[in-house]
Each structure stands twice: as structure tokens, then as C-alpha cells.
Enzyme design. Structure first.
Site, PDB file in Angstrom:
ATOM      1  N   CYS A  11       0.873  -1.172   0.000  1.00  0.00           N
ATOM      2  CA  CYS A  11       0.000   0.000   0.000  1.00  0.00           C
ATOM      3  C   CYS A  11       0.914   1.227   0.000  1.00  0.00           C
ATOM      4  O   CYS A  11       2.135   1.097   0.046  1.00  0.00           O
ATOM      5  CB  CYS A  11      -0.996  -0.008   1.155  1.00  0.00           C
ATOM      6  SG  CYS A  11      -0.298   0.151   2.800  1.00  0.00           S
ATOM      7  N   CYS A  85      -2.195   1.415  -4.260  1.00  0.00           N
ATOM      8  CA  CYS A  85      -0.940   2.102  -4.578  1.00  0.00           C
ATOM      9  C   CYS A  85      -0.837   2.429  -6.064  1.00  0.00           C
ATOM     10  O   CYS A  85       0.194   2.888  -6.527  1.00  0.00           O
ATOM     11  CB  CYS A  85       0.263   1.304  -4.105  1.00  0.00           C
ATOM     12  SG  CYS A  85       0.409  -0.332  -4.811  1.00  0.00           S
ATOM     13  N   CYS A  89       3.516  -0.062  -8.188  1.00  0.00           N
ATOM     14  CA  CYS A  89       4.047  -1.417  -8.069  1.00  0.00           C
ATOM     15  C   CYS A  89       4.503  -1.911  -9.433  1.00  0.00           C
ATOM     16  O   CYS A  89       3.704  -1.980 -10.374  1.00  0.00           O
ATOM     17  CB  CYS A  89       2.975  -2.342  -7.499  1.00  0.00           C
ATOM     18  SG  CYS A  89       3.611  -3.963  -7.065  1.00  0.00           S
TER      19      CYS A  89
END
Length: 137
Positions: A11, A85, A89
Site C-alpha cells: 500500500c 498504490c 508497483c
């Protein structure tokens, strides 16, 4: 996937959702799953409301520290679970990616965090089922 699956929870701040998810997975899977968590912009400390909510179910995350998401952490994980997020990523072929839409516990009270904690527990149990790893508790 390796013999001992590895799961990464990501996150933004690695201070609430991903910390709770990692703690649930470690609690329920024991040493049968390698557990990691990280954040795209880690906070200074774990959210106190998340610490309190997890303590209520007997899981202590008070000593955890938010960690920075790295490419290596993603590459070394079989499953990457993102929690708000966005594009932070990195995506690699052959990895399993899940995106869990969960409210951010930042700025919330323990009363507000409990439903998030409980949703995370349910999803972690489902993930364990998918991985073929029976929950210990």
C-alpha cells in the site's frame, strides 16, 4: 510458484492495510508462507489505530516499521497484493497480482479500522485457500 509461496502486500504508506494483511497472513500461515509488506511512499510509523485493532485480535504489530517497495521485493514474491498504490508497483511476467480495494485507515479511529481489519482477515483466508495452505487458526 515456489514450494513455499511468498506473498507481498503493498500500500502507499505501508502503515495500515499492508501491515495488517502481512500480520494476518503470518498469524494464519505460520512459517508455511513467506510474508512481505512494503509501501510506495512509506510512512514514519505504523498507524496506531491499526496497531490497536490488531491487538484486539491478539496480533501485535507495534514493533513493525514501514518499508520501501523495491523491484527486488516484487521479483522475489510469487503473489503481489496491492491496496490502493496505483501504478507504483512494478509488474513482472509470471507473477500473480491481486488488487484489494480497501479503505485507507489513515486518520481513522480503531472503531473505523475494525471493519477494514475484518475484511483483510477474510481476504487473507481466501488467499490461503487459493494457495492451498490451510489456516492454522
Amino acid at each position: 510458484m515456489s514450494e513455499k509461496p511468498s506473498v507481498l502486500f503493498v500500500c502507499v504508506h505501508n502503515a495500515g492495510r499492508s501491515q495488517m494483511a502481512a500480520a494476518w497472513l503470518a498469524h494464519l500461515a505460520g512459517n508455511r508462507v513467506e510474508v512481505r509488506s512494503a509501501g510506495s511512499n512509506p510512512g514514519d510509523s505504523v498507524n496506531p489505530a491499526a496497531v490497536e485493532a490488531m491487538a484486539e485480535v491478539g496480533i501485535d504489530i507495534s514493533a513493525e516499521v514501514p518499508k520501501m517497495l523495491t523491484v527486488d521485493t516484487v521479483q522475489d514474491s510469487d503473489v503481489c497484493v496491492t491496496m490502493g498504490c496505483g501504478d507504483a508497483c512494478p509488474v513482472f511476467p509470471g507473477k500473480r497480482y491481486l488488487d484489494w480495494t480497501l479503505d485507507d485507515p489513515a486518520g481513522k479511529t480503531a472503531d473505523d479500522v475494525r471493519p477494514i481489519r475484518d475484511t483483510i482477515e477474510r481476504r487473507v483466508r481466501e488467499l490461503l485457500d487459493d494457495l492451498g495452505v490451510p489456516a492454522q487458526h
